[in-house]
Write a protein that holds these residues in place. Sequence first.
Motif, PDB file in Angstrom:
ATOM      1  N   ARG A  52      -1.173  14.955  -5.886  1.00  0.00           N
ATOM      2  CA  ARG A  52      -1.986  15.580  -4.859  1.00  0.00           C
ATOM      3  C   ARG A  52      -2.555  14.415  -4.062  1.00  0.00           C
ATOM      4  N   LEU A  53      -1.996  14.203  -2.900  1.00  0.00           N
ATOM      5  CA  LEU A  53      -2.222  12.972  -2.163  1.00  0.00           C
ATOM      6  C   LEU A  53      -3.453  13.069  -1.271  1.00  0.00           C
ATOM      7  N   MET A  54      -4.432  12.206  -1.532  1.00  0.00           N
ATOM      8  CA  MET A  54      -5.615  12.141  -0.675  1.00  0.00           C
ATOM      9  C   MET A  54      -5.270  11.320   0.557  1.00  0.00           C
ATOM     10  N   SER A  55      -4.935  12.009   1.628  1.00  0.00           N
ATOM     11  CA  SER A  55      -4.533  11.320   2.857  1.00  0.00           C
ATOM     12  C   SER A  55      -4.512  12.316   4.002  1.00  0.00           C
ATOM     13  N   ASN A  56      -4.792  11.799   5.200  1.00  0.00           N
ATOM     14  CA  ASN A  56      -4.625  12.588   6.420  1.00  0.00           C
ATOM     15  C   ASN A  56      -3.335  12.219   7.137  1.00  0.00           C
ATOM     16  N   ASN A  57      -2.573  11.292   6.545  1.00  0.00           N
ATOM     17  CA  ASN A  57      -1.418  10.676   7.201  1.00  0.00           C
ATOM     18  C   ASN A  57      -0.107  11.280   6.683  1.00  0.00           C
ATOM     19  N   PRO A  58       0.612  12.032   7.508  1.00  0.00           N
ATOM     20  CA  PRO A  58       1.871  12.637   7.037  1.00  0.00           C
ATOM     21  C   PRO A  58       2.933  11.600   6.693  1.00  0.00           C
ATOM     22  N   ARG A  59       2.849  10.393   7.261  1.00  0.00           N
ATOM     23  CA  ARG A  59       3.850   9.367   6.966  1.00  0.00           C
ATOM     24  C   ARG A  59       3.793   8.933   5.507  1.00  0.00           C
ATOM     25  N   LYS A  60       2.608   8.912   4.922  1.00  0.00           N
ATOM     26  CA  LYS A  60       2.493   8.545   3.512  1.00  0.00           C
ATOM     27  C   LYS A  60       3.168   9.593   2.626  1.00  0.00           C
ATOM     28  N   GLN A  61       2.957  10.849   2.959  1.00  0.00           N
ATOM     29  CA  GLN A  61       3.597  11.915   2.200  1.00  0.00           C
ATOM     30  C   GLN A  61       5.110  11.810   2.303  1.00  0.00           C
ATOM     31  N   GLU A  62       5.618  11.594   3.499  1.00  0.00           N
ATOM     32  CA  GLU A  62       7.055  11.479   3.700  1.00  0.00           C
ATOM     33  C   GLU A  62       7.626  10.275   2.954  1.00  0.00           C
ATOM     34  N   ALA A  63       6.900   9.148   2.972  1.00  0.00           N
ATOM     35  CA  ALA A  63       7.383   7.947   2.315  1.00  0.00           C
ATOM     36  C   ALA A  63       7.474   8.135   0.806  1.00  0.00           C
ATOM     37  N   LEU A  64       6.449   8.732   0.203  1.00  0.00           N
ATOM     38  CA  LEU A  64       6.507   8.959  -1.242  1.00  0.00           C
ATOM     39  C   LEU A  64       7.666   9.870  -1.606  1.00  0.00           C
ATOM     40  N   GLY A  65       7.888  10.895  -0.798  1.00  0.00           N
ATOM     41  CA  GLY A  65       9.021  11.786  -1.052  1.00  0.00           C
ATOM     42  C   GLY A  65      10.347  11.050  -1.000  1.00  0.00           C
ATOM     43  N   ARG A  66      10.502  10.146  -0.024  1.00  0.00           N
ATOM     44  CA  ARG A  66      11.743   9.364   0.074  1.00  0.00           C
ATOM     45  C   ARG A  66      11.952   8.493  -1.155  1.00  0.00           C
ATOM     46  N   TYR A  67      10.865   8.017  -1.755  1.00  0.00           N
ATOM     47  CA  TYR A  67      10.971   7.146  -2.922  1.00  0.00           C
ATOM     48  C   TYR A  67      10.854   7.908  -4.233  1.00  0.00           C
TER      49      TYR A  67
END
Length: 227
Positions: free
Chosen positions: A161-176
């Motif tokens: 459950r990612l504490m972030s307002n940044n969609p790029r962080k969510q996308e990056a974790l998914g890629r990895y």
Amino acid sequence: MIGTDDVLPDTTLRTTGVEHVVNVRLSTEFGDFLAAGYLDHDGGEEQIALIHGDVAGEDVLTRLHSECLTGDAFGSRHCECGEQLSAALRAVVGEGRGVVLYLRGHEGRGIGLLAKLRAMRLQAEGLDTVEANLALGLPDDARDYRGAAGMLRDLGVRSVRLMSNNPRKQEALGRYGIPVSERVPLLIPPRAENLFYQVTKRERFGHHLPHLPVEVNRTAEPSPAAG
């Protein structure tokens, strides 16, 4: 209760270039943590994970916090980084379980401290944070999250459950390979010094910041003290 060294043995995760070097208990104003030290062989950075409770499993409250010397250490009001870090540490303690990765090498969205200071000077002259980076011939965001994903895997975290307002962080974790089951907003009330900066992140990077006004004049941003 925080995790123990028995739960989190010092191991090496060579498949991702991340080496788990040491664990030590760390008492802070926010609560007690287990500090796990890593060496990222790909990026060459020494990294740290602050763990509270048993984080092996799914839906772990997690913050990927990019290093910000000016905001985190000096209390700069041009950005909200220091306040976000404090809020994240309080949140994982309040939850009873969670991890904050403090990602070194991410200063100035990955351009480094000196370049960030140069960008700050351009912002003081009227450019926004993206325009300033581009004017220096640098990317608007050069951060990579491969090492962060490796650290989470080493800790046994299967989804976050990612504490972030940044969609790029969510996308990056998914890629990895780290699924994000939920993005948890980390909304900091704006100050006069960082209102335009936060609005720029919403408009230029797609950050989810619904608490900000719809339009802000860039002259609302005084002389900056961070990036």
